[in-house]
Motif scaffolding. Sequence first.
Motif, short mmCIF file in Angstrom:
data_model
loop_
_atom_site.label_atom_id
_atom_site.label_comp_id
_atom_site.label_asym_id
_atom_site.label_seq_id
_atom_site.Cartn_x
_atom_site.Cartn_y
_atom_site.Cartn_z
N GLY A 34 38.99 21.44 -9.18
CA GLY A 34 40.27 21.19 -9.03
C GLY A 34 40.76 22.74 -8.11
N ARG A 35 39.70 23.14 -7.48
CA ARG A 35 40.01 24.38 -6.55
C ARG A 35 40.08 23.94 -5.06
N SER A 36 40.65 24.61 -4.38
CA SER A 36 40.89 24.26 -2.80
C SER A 36 40.03 25.48 -2.03
N LYS A 37 39.34 24.80 -1.28
CA LYS A 37 38.40 25.74 -0.53
C LYS A 37 38.53 25.28 1.04
N THR A 38 38.32 26.25 1.99
CA THR A 38 38.03 25.93 3.27
C THR A 38 36.41 25.92 3.76
N ILE A 39 35.98 24.86 4.06
CA ILE A 39 34.49 24.63 4.42
C ILE A 39 33.91 24.35 5.81
N LEU A 40 33.33 25.48 6.30
CA LEU A 40 33.13 25.18 7.61
C LEU A 40 31.65 25.07 7.94
N PHE A 41 31.19 23.78 8.56
CA PHE A 41 29.70 23.44 8.92
C PHE A 41 29.69 23.18 10.35
N ASN A 42 28.27 23.49 10.56
CA ASN A 42 28.18 23.00 12.09
C ASN A 42 27.53 21.82 12.30
N LEU A 43 28.16 20.85 13.09
CA LEU A 43 27.60 19.53 13.33
C LEU A 43 27.07 19.68 14.83
N CYS A 44 25.62 20.01 14.60
CA CYS A 44 24.93 20.42 15.72
C CYS A 44 24.41 19.41 16.62
N GLY A 45 24.77 18.13 16.36
CA GLY A 45 24.02 17.17 17.24
C GLY A 45 24.51 15.67 17.01
N HIS A 46 24.82 14.92 17.81
CA HIS A 46 25.14 13.51 17.64
C HIS A 46 24.12 12.53 17.47
N GLY A 47 24.20 11.58 16.62
CA GLY A 47 22.88 10.62 16.25
C GLY A 47 22.90 9.24 17.40
N HIS A 48 23.60 9.60 18.52
CA HIS A 48 23.50 8.26 19.26
C HIS A 48 22.02 8.02 19.85
N PHE A 49 21.04 9.19 19.73
CA PHE A 49 19.64 9.00 20.21
C PHE A 49 18.92 8.77 18.90
N ASP A 50 19.59 8.50 17.96
CA ASP A 50 18.54 8.27 16.86
C ASP A 50 18.88 7.07 15.73
N MET A 51 19.22 6.11 16.70
CA MET A 51 19.88 4.74 15.92
C MET A 51 18.61 4.12 15.45
N GLN A 52 17.47 4.36 15.70
CA GLN A 52 16.27 3.61 15.02
C GLN A 52 16.22 4.17 13.52
N ALA A 53 16.42 5.52 13.60
CA ALA A 53 16.33 6.24 12.09
C ALA A 53 17.28 5.49 11.21
N TYR A 54 18.49 5.38 11.56
CA TYR A 54 19.46 4.86 10.99
C TYR A 54 19.31 3.36 10.71
N ILE A 55 18.67 2.64 11.76
CA ILE A 55 18.32 1.28 11.06
C ILE A 55 17.19 1.34 10.14
N ASP A 56 16.28 2.11 10.10
CA ASP A 56 15.24 2.19 9.22
C ASP A 56 15.91 2.54 7.72
N TYR A 57 16.72 3.43 8.05
CA TYR A 57 17.23 3.88 6.67
C TYR A 57 17.87 2.70 6.02
N GLN A 58 18.92 2.04 6.63
CA GLN A 58 19.53 0.94 6.10
C GLN A 58 18.72 -0.54 5.72
N ALA A 59 17.61 -0.50 6.54
CA ALA A 59 16.94 -1.40 6.09
C ALA A 59 16.04 -0.99 4.82
N GLY A 60 15.88 0.22 4.30
CA GLY A 60 15.07 0.55 3.27
C GLY A 60 13.57 0.89 3.58
#
Length: 292
Positions: free
Chosen positions: A243-269
């Motif tokens: 029940g606490r409110s905090k501001t969280i900052l994180f660094n999204l350092c890269g997009h995954g558009h060149f890593d679609m095979q990784a996501y395909i493999d993940y969703q295929a188990g």
Amino acid sequence: MVSYQQKPYRRALMETYGARVVASPSTQTQAGRKILAQNPNSNGSLGIAISEAVEVAAADEQTKYALGSVLNHVLLHQTVIGQEALTQLEMAGDYPDIVIGCTGGGSNFAGIAFPFLGAKLRGERDIQVIAVEPAACPSLTRGKYAYDFGDTAHLTPLTKMHTLGSSFVPEGIHAGGLRYHGMAPLVSHIVNLGLVESRAEYQLACFAAGLTFARAEGILPAPEANHAVKATIDEALLCKQEGRSKTILFNLCGHGHFDMQAYIDYQAGRLVDTEYSTEEVAMALAGLPVVD
């Protein structure tokens, strides 16, 4: 080698602009040939690739080598990220309670965190800082703080850092940018001082967090960035639970558009969680240089 195979679209983009991309370890350098002789099926690592790159650069006076992480001057160069974040948050009238970054060699994490740590050390604001690394290559959470080489072939100077041993070769996880045996000296130092909390996360939970983020925000993160996303979601859920409110900052350092095979493999188990080998790390640490 494993990143060369897992990330063909990154390779294709470089080749589009005329680059020649060689999988490491390769037969084109003495360092690569030695490693392949010992292990013909080596997955490779950043430490091995650095060895080969340094060898090539040293043999040709027309070739210059610029390291993208680990070295302290690279970390300081990257702090433009955190400086911009400070300005943006000031414009928004806010300030983070928690700063999070994924951590392999250290430059991405340092880039976002160091300006905020500077304010903390000056007594201006107090924040929690979290460095998130892969469980398969946990230099900060399970490595030794000691002098070691930054590359596998020992062509680089000795550096005091958290290390798993320069000969350690991590499992072939998809977060290729985090497969490094050591950690930047400055990041190692602040962790050793207790200024930063370090965590290790498994890749399956990180990919799940990446999909959650993509479906909520419309941005697909790179596998490396998913480690920071996972920790951010965990901290947000903890705030909700308490029940606490905090501001969280994180660094999204890269997009995954060149890593679609990784996501395909993940969703295929087809992806699995791997943990660092205690025996292999013990052997690598046994080879640490003796420094008087």
